[in-house]
Design a protein around this motif. Structure first.
Motif, mmCIF file in Angstrom:
data_model
loop_
_atom_site.group_PDB
_atom_site.id
_atom_site.type_symbol
_atom_site.label_atom_id
_atom_site.label_comp_id
_atom_site.label_asym_id
_atom_site.label_seq_id
_atom_site.Cartn_x
_atom_site.Cartn_y
_atom_site.Cartn_z
ATOM 1 N N ALA A 88 0.813 -1.211 0.000
ATOM 2 C CA ALA A 88 0.000 0.000 0.000
ATOM 3 C C ALA A 88 0.848 1.264 0.000
ATOM 4 C CB ALA A 88 -0.928 0.002 1.224
ATOM 5 N N LEU A 89 1.915 1.270 0.792
ATOM 6 C CA LEU A 89 2.675 2.495 1.007
ATOM 7 C C LEU A 89 3.878 2.624 0.081
ATOM 8 C CD1 LEU A 89 2.580 2.481 4.916
ATOM 9 C CD2 LEU A 89 0.887 3.385 3.301
ATOM 10 N N LEU A 90 4.670 1.564 -0.048
ATOM 11 C CA LEU A 90 5.876 1.659 -0.867
ATOM 12 C C LEU A 90 5.593 1.439 -2.349
ATOM 13 C CD1 LEU A 90 8.543 -0.134 1.356
ATOM 14 C CD2 LEU A 90 7.770 2.246 1.378
ATOM 15 N N CYS A 91 4.742 0.452 -2.662
ATOM 16 C CA CYS A 91 4.429 0.162 -4.066
ATOM 17 C C CYS A 91 3.277 1.019 -4.581
ATOM 18 C CB CYS A 91 4.082 -1.321 -4.244
ATOM 19 S SG CYS A 91 5.443 -2.430 -3.830
ATOM 20 N N GLY A 92 2.572 1.687 -3.676
ATOM 21 C CA GLY A 92 1.457 2.531 -4.074
ATOM 22 C C GLY A 92 1.680 3.999 -3.767
ATOM 23 N N GLN A 93 1.577 4.353 -2.499
ATOM 24 C CA GLN A 93 1.488 5.752 -2.098
ATOM 25 C C GLN A 93 2.765 6.564 -2.312
ATOM 26 O OE1 GLN A 93 1.023 6.402 2.117
ATOM 27 N NE2 GLN A 93 -0.237 8.217 1.814
ATOM 28 N N LYS A 94 3.896 5.952 -2.247
ATOM 29 C CA LYS A 94 5.165 6.680 -2.328
ATOM 30 C C LYS A 94 5.244 7.534 -3.599
ATOM 31 C CE LYS A 94 10.167 6.000 -2.344
ATOM 32 N NZ LYS A 94 10.413 6.659 -3.640
ATOM 33 N N ALA A 95 5.728 8.758 -3.440
ATOM 34 C CA ALA A 95 5.914 9.652 -4.591
ATOM 35 C C ALA A 95 7.273 9.359 -5.202
ATOM 36 C CB ALA A 95 5.818 11.104 -4.150
ATOM 37 N N LEU A 101 8.583 16.990 -18.254
ATOM 38 C CA LEU A 101 8.406 17.071 -19.700
ATOM 39 C C LEU A 101 8.615 18.515 -20.151
ATOM 40 C CD1 LEU A 101 5.159 14.903 -19.907
ATOM 41 C CD2 LEU A 101 7.530 14.126 -20.021
ATOM 42 N N ASP A 102 8.635 18.734 -21.445
ATOM 43 C CA ASP A 102 8.886 20.080 -21.966
ATOM 44 C C ASP A 102 7.881 21.095 -21.436
ATOM 45 O OD1 ASP A 102 11.046 19.189 -23.398
ATOM 46 O OD2 ASP A 102 9.937 18.932 -25.269
ATOM 47 N N ASP A 103 6.631 20.674 -21.286
ATOM 48 C CA ASP A 103 5.585 21.613 -20.904
ATOM 49 C C ASP A 103 4.949 21.289 -19.553
ATOM 50 O OD1 ASP A 103 4.430 19.259 -21.693
ATOM 51 O OD2 ASP A 103 2.819 20.172 -22.864
ATOM 52 N N PHE A 104 5.612 20.439 -18.760
ATOM 53 C CA PHE A 104 4.969 20.007 -17.518
ATOM 54 C C PHE A 104 6.008 19.553 -16.497
ATOM 55 C CE2 PHE A 104 2.809 17.065 -14.686
ATOM 56 C CZ PHE A 104 1.608 17.723 -14.431
ATOM 57 N N GLU A 105 5.778 19.913 -15.234
ATOM 58 C CA GLU A 105 6.584 19.425 -14.125
ATOM 59 C C GLU A 105 5.642 18.921 -13.041
ATOM 60 O OE1 GLU A 105 9.866 19.183 -13.748
ATOM 61 O OE2 GLU A 105 10.349 20.076 -15.707
ATOM 62 N N GLY A 106 5.897 17.720 -12.550
ATOM 63 C CA GLY A 106 5.063 17.177 -11.502
ATOM 64 C C GLY A 106 5.716 15.978 -10.855
ATOM 65 N N LEU A 107 5.056 15.458 -9.835
ATOM 66 C CA LEU A 107 5.560 14.302 -9.098
ATOM 67 C C LEU A 107 4.439 13.278 -8.998
ATOM 68 C CD1 LEU A 107 8.079 13.281 -7.570
ATOM 69 C CD2 LEU A 107 7.131 14.324 -5.502
ATOM 70 N N GLY A 108 4.722 12.047 -9.418
ATOM 71 C CA GLY A 108 3.694 11.023 -9.473
ATOM 72 C C GLY A 108 3.790 10.027 -8.337
ATOM 73 N N SER A 109 2.641 9.653 -7.810
ATOM 74 C CA SER A 109 2.553 8.593 -6.808
ATOM 75 C C SER A 109 1.385 7.699 -7.176
ATOM 76 C CB SER A 109 2.361 9.184 -5.405
ATOM 77 O OG SER A 109 1.188 9.979 -5.345
ATOM 78 N N GLY A 110 1.347 6.526 -6.560
ATOM 79 C CA GLY A 110 0.232 5.637 -6.837
ATOM 80 C C GLY A 110 0.646 4.378 -7.588
ATOM 81 N N PRO A 111 -0.305 3.490 -7.833
ATOM 82 C CA PRO A 111 -0.016 2.150 -8.360
ATOM 83 C C PRO A 111 0.587 2.088 -9.751
ATOM 84 C CG PRO A 111 -2.198 2.230 -7.358
ATOM 85 C CD PRO A 111 -1.715 3.638 -7.449
ATOM 86 N N VAL A 138 -0.983 12.775 -9.526
ATOM 87 C CA VAL A 138 0.017 13.746 -9.980
ATOM 88 C C VAL A 138 -0.058 15.002 -9.121
ATOM 89 C CG1 VAL A 138 0.819 15.142 -11.903
ATOM 90 C CG2 VAL A 138 -0.118 12.855 -12.330
ATOM 91 N N GLU A 139 1.057 15.305 -8.454
ATOM 92 C CA GLU A 139 1.167 16.537 -7.670
ATOM 93 C C GLU A 139 1.835 17.596 -8.533
ATOM 94 O OE1 GLU A 139 3.115 18.168 -3.466
ATOM 95 O OE2 GLU A 139 3.304 16.058 -4.046
ATOM 96 N N SER A 140 1.090 18.671 -8.859
ATOM 97 C CA SER A 140 1.598 19.709 -9.744
ATOM 98 C C SER A 140 0.693 20.927 -9.638
ATOM 99 C CB SER A 140 1.636 19.212 -11.195
ATOM 100 O OG SER A 140 2.048 20.239 -12.077
ATOM 101 N N VAL A 177 -4.188 17.459 2.862
ATOM 102 C CA VAL A 177 -4.725 16.201 3.391
ATOM 103 C C VAL A 177 -3.889 15.010 2.943
ATOM 104 C CG1 VAL A 177 -6.696 14.614 3.322
ATOM 105 C CG2 VAL A 177 -7.072 17.067 3.639
ATOM 106 N N THR A 178 -3.587 14.931 1.656
ATOM 107 C CA THR A 178 -2.842 13.767 1.164
ATOM 108 C C THR A 178 -1.422 13.729 1.717
ATOM 109 O OG1 THR A 178 -2.193 14.952 -0.856
ATOM 110 C CG2 THR A 178 -4.166 13.588 -0.964
ATOM 111 N N MET A 179 -0.820 14.878 1.935
ATOM 112 C CA MET A 179 0.511 14.905 2.536
ATOM 113 C C MET A 179 0.463 14.453 3.984
ATOM 114 S SD MET A 179 3.094 15.492 0.642
ATOM 115 C CE MET A 179 4.319 16.010 1.851
ATOM 116 N N ALA A 180 -0.538 14.885 4.739
ATOM 117 C CA ALA A 180 -0.656 14.458 6.135
ATOM 118 C C ALA A 180 -0.819 12.949 6.243
ATOM 119 C CB ALA A 180 -1.839 15.173 6.802
ATOM 120 N N ALA A 181 -1.369 12.341 5.186
ATOM 121 C CA ALA A 181 -1.590 10.888 5.190
ATOM 122 C C ALA A 181 -0.320 10.098 4.912
ATOM 123 C CB ALA A 181 -2.657 10.530 4.154
ATOM 124 N N ARG A 182 0.815 10.769 4.743
ATOM 125 C CA ARG A 182 2.050 10.078 4.366
ATOM 126 C C ARG A 182 2.945 9.709 5.556
ATOM 127 N NH1 ARG A 182 3.230 9.874 -0.953
ATOM 128 N NH2 ARG A 182 1.995 11.166 -2.374
#
Length: 310
Positions: A88-95, A101-111, A138-140, A177-182
């Protein structure tokens, strides 16, 4: 265990069905990928943040809110519990998926990360997912578009029509909220980084305060990390003893007692240039089955009061 992405997709369907009630905006792109705005161009909310946490953990966690005090002030806290910490946490929730990308910056978490499984944690856990859908939170500060969906589809090995991108900004209620859940995830990841087998973590419960929403991304990122490092508390039940449990809480690092605004400033706000050891909860209780109980670290409410402007 059923596919993490399959279980997460069921929860994405729930978000789509109750989008209005959750204050979530749903858009299907021209390439048939689905983007869900949980808190980028809209404020987001508590319920949206809780459901997004369930999505990121593929439904293998129980998430709720309560009210507790920080420096005498009542604040919402998020509680998360799971009996499947590694998945749940390492293979899923971890960012762990940097989207640059050229037009986008973000951080992905999830399955969706488990479909790629190139991060070290997947070798430690021994898990790789196979499914036709990919769910990446996607956190962005931008709503992801077609180029992001195409990138995720290519890397994850799924059709573009099978990509689901719930998105949120750090400076949103959902982001706080999602950060507090980490807090639980940080404790388990820190143990894993120290050399402990994550499969020997049997269960974990944790809580952290929901940081007041910042007026910009940098303030929000600093506050939400302060909430974890100086207000997060975790209780782990583990199967084996270990001689480095005392290195798990944030108080074990040289950076302890420094607000994250300073820590990130020193790293020019490059997330991956910050030492991983600082990303840890403030206090940890570790119960070894049939053995001792370790209580380590402590919250720092004075620093939180300054960070939260209480």
């Amino acid at each position: 265990m059923e596919s993490l992405n399959r279980m997460a997709t069921d929860l994405v369907d729930e978000a789509i069905d109750f989008a209005d009630e959750l204050n979530v905006a749903v858009a299907r792109l021209d390439n048939e990928a689905v983007v869900l705005d949980f808190g980028v161009e809209i404020p987001g909310g508590l319920e949206a943040g809780l459901l997004l946490t369930e999505i990121a953990t593929a439904g293998l966690s129980t998430v709720s809110t309560t009210v507790d005090e920080v420096a005498g002030a009542p604040l919402t806290h998020v509680e998360l519990s799971t009996d499947h910490p590694a998945l749940a946490l390492l293979c899923g929730q971890k960012a762990g998926w940097e989207l640059s990308l050229d037009d986008f910056e973000g951080l992905g978490s999830g399955p969706a990360r488990a479909l790629v499984a190139e991060e070290d944690v997947f070798q430690r856990v021994g898990y790789r997912d196979e499914f036709d859908f990919a769910v990446l939170a996607v956190e962005s500060d931008q709503v992801p578009g077609e180029s992001v969906a195409e990138h995720v589809a290519e890397v994850a090995g799924v059709p573009e029509s099978g990509v689901f991108l719930p998105a949120f900004s750090s400076a949103s209620i959902t982001g706080s909220v999602t950060m507090a859940a980490r807090a639980a995830e940080l404790a388990v990841f820190r143990l894993s980084e120290l050399g402990y087998d994550p499969l020997d973590v049997l269960s974990v419960s944790a809580t952290a305060p929901v940081a007041p929403v910042g007026d910009d991304e940098e303030t929000a990122i600093a506050r939400t990390n302060d909430a974890l490092a100086y207000g997060g508390r975790a209780h782990l039940v583990v199967d084996q003893a270990f001689d480095r449990f005392d290195e798990v809480p944030s108080s074990a690092t040289d950076e302890y007692d420094r607000p994250f605004a300073e820590i990130f400033e020193d790293a020019d706000w490059e997330f991956y240039d910050v030492p991983e050891s600082v990303f840890a909860p403030a206090q940890v209780t570790v119960d070894v089955v049939g053995g001792p109980t370790h209580v380590l670290g402590e919250p720092n409410h004075d620093l939180l009061a300054e960070s939260f402007d209480l």
